[in-house]
Design a protein around this motif. Structure first.
Motif, mmCIF file in Angstrom:
data_model
loop_
_atom_site.group_PDB
_atom_site.id
_atom_site.type_symbol
_atom_site.label_atom_id
_atom_site.label_comp_id
_atom_site.label_asym_id
_atom_site.label_seq_id
_atom_site.Cartn_x
_atom_site.Cartn_y
_atom_site.Cartn_z
ATOM 1 N N PRO A 246 0.831 -1.209 0.000
ATOM 2 C CA PRO A 246 0.000 0.000 0.000
ATOM 3 C C PRO A 246 0.866 1.262 0.000
ATOM 4 O O PRO A 246 1.632 1.498 0.936
ATOM 5 N N GLU A 247 0.744 2.049 -1.050
ATOM 6 C CA GLU A 247 1.497 3.292 -1.154
ATOM 7 C C GLU A 247 0.552 4.442 -1.475
ATOM 8 O O GLU A 247 -0.566 4.241 -1.944
ATOM 9 N N LEU A 248 1.031 5.648 -1.217
ATOM 10 C CA LEU A 248 0.242 6.853 -1.430
ATOM 11 C C LEU A 248 1.107 7.904 -2.110
ATOM 12 O O LEU A 248 2.279 8.064 -1.756
ATOM 13 N N ARG A 249 0.526 8.604 -3.084
ATOM 14 C CA ARG A 249 1.164 9.762 -3.681
ATOM 15 C C ARG A 249 0.261 10.970 -3.433
ATOM 16 O O ARG A 249 -0.956 10.899 -3.667
ATOM 17 N N VAL A 250 0.849 12.057 -2.966
ATOM 18 C CA VAL A 250 0.115 13.306 -2.780
ATOM 19 C C VAL A 250 0.772 14.334 -3.703
ATOM 20 O O VAL A 250 1.981 14.563 -3.620
ATOM 21 N N ILE A 251 -0.036 14.953 -4.570
ATOM 22 C CA ILE A 251 0.506 15.754 -5.667
ATOM 23 C C ILE A 251 -0.113 17.148 -5.672
ATOM 24 O O ILE A 251 -1.320 17.309 -5.470
ATOM 25 N N THR A 252 0.731 18.138 -5.908
ATOM 26 C CA THR A 252 0.249 19.491 -6.131
ATOM 27 C C THR A 252 1.175 20.182 -7.117
ATOM 28 O O THR A 252 2.145 19.590 -7.602
ATOM 29 N N CYS A 253 0.896 21.432 -7.442
ATOM 30 C CA CYS A 253 1.740 22.183 -8.362
ATOM 31 C C CYS A 253 3.017 22.632 -7.670
ATOM 32 O O CYS A 253 3.062 22.803 -6.462
#
Length: 207
Positions: free
Chosen positions: A176-183
């Motif tokens: 289980p992995e998570l990516r959190v993305i923004t500019c």
């Protein structure tokens, strides 16, 4: 919502375009003294992190908390645009984050994707300080089943859009992995942010 099939790879190349353009053009805070923080090279990934917890069953997420940068935000489902890009939350709701609901839910095996704005014309948005996160920070995701998935950050990186590593960010994972993305990255008033800040995290607990 229909049955998911872990199709995280569908959002690869197009997704970074949607995130960058959806929160970047002509914003008040971009490119001035109040520009959002960017990750240092010290936070880049050395390895995939240790101490992964057992996967959780699928359950849609409802809220994300990142105490180190004072994020406590509701989550809304995101789909794909007509051009196949990852959609983003409405720009007029700066405190809202979103997750790719046709892919992995946070906590189950695979790569779950969360995205949100860095700012809008009125000021900072939900992930304004995402680039200030450090390795070892905790991210908590409240799930519809009443549980909480706890992730530990193992890297924070910034990429130019033209060099965005699709497979590294959106590729399938065996845990289980998570990516959190923004500019993030450079900023131009004519075209907006030139890249993305990406947080890499893996599941280390639940409750």
């Amino acid at each position: 919502m229909g049955r998911r099939s872990g199709r995280t790879g569908e959002v690869a190349t197009a997704a970074v375009t949607a995130v960058a353009l959806g929160c970047g053009v002509g914003l008040l805070y971009g490119g001035d003294a109040s520009a959002p923080p960017q990750p240092s090279t010290a936070e880049a990934r050395v390895d995939g992190g240790q101490g992964a917890a057992p996967a959780l069953p699928p359950s849609p997420p409802e809220r994300i908390r990142i105490p180190a940068i004072r994020v406590d935000a509701p989550l809304t489902g995101l789909g794909l645009t007509r051009t196949g890009s990852l959609d983003v939350p409405p720009a007029d709701r700066p405190g809202l984050a979103g997750w790719y609901e046709a892919g992995t839910t946070p906590g189950e095996t695979g790569t779950a994707i969360v995205a949100g704005h860095v700012d809008n014309a009125d000021g900072p948005a939900v992930f304004y300080r995402l680039g200030a996160l450090k390795r070892g920070a905790v991210i908590e995701v409240d799930r519809r089943d009443g549980g909480t998935a706890r992730f530990t950050v193992h890297a924070v990186e910034v990429y130019d859009a033209k060099d965005f590593p699709d497979d590294r960010v959106y590729g399938a994972a065996r845990r289980p992995e998570l990516r959190v993305i923004t500019c993030g990255g450079g900023y131009s008033r004519s075209t907006g942010y030139q890249g993305n800040v990406v947080v890499f995290a893996h599941l280390t607990g639940s409750g």
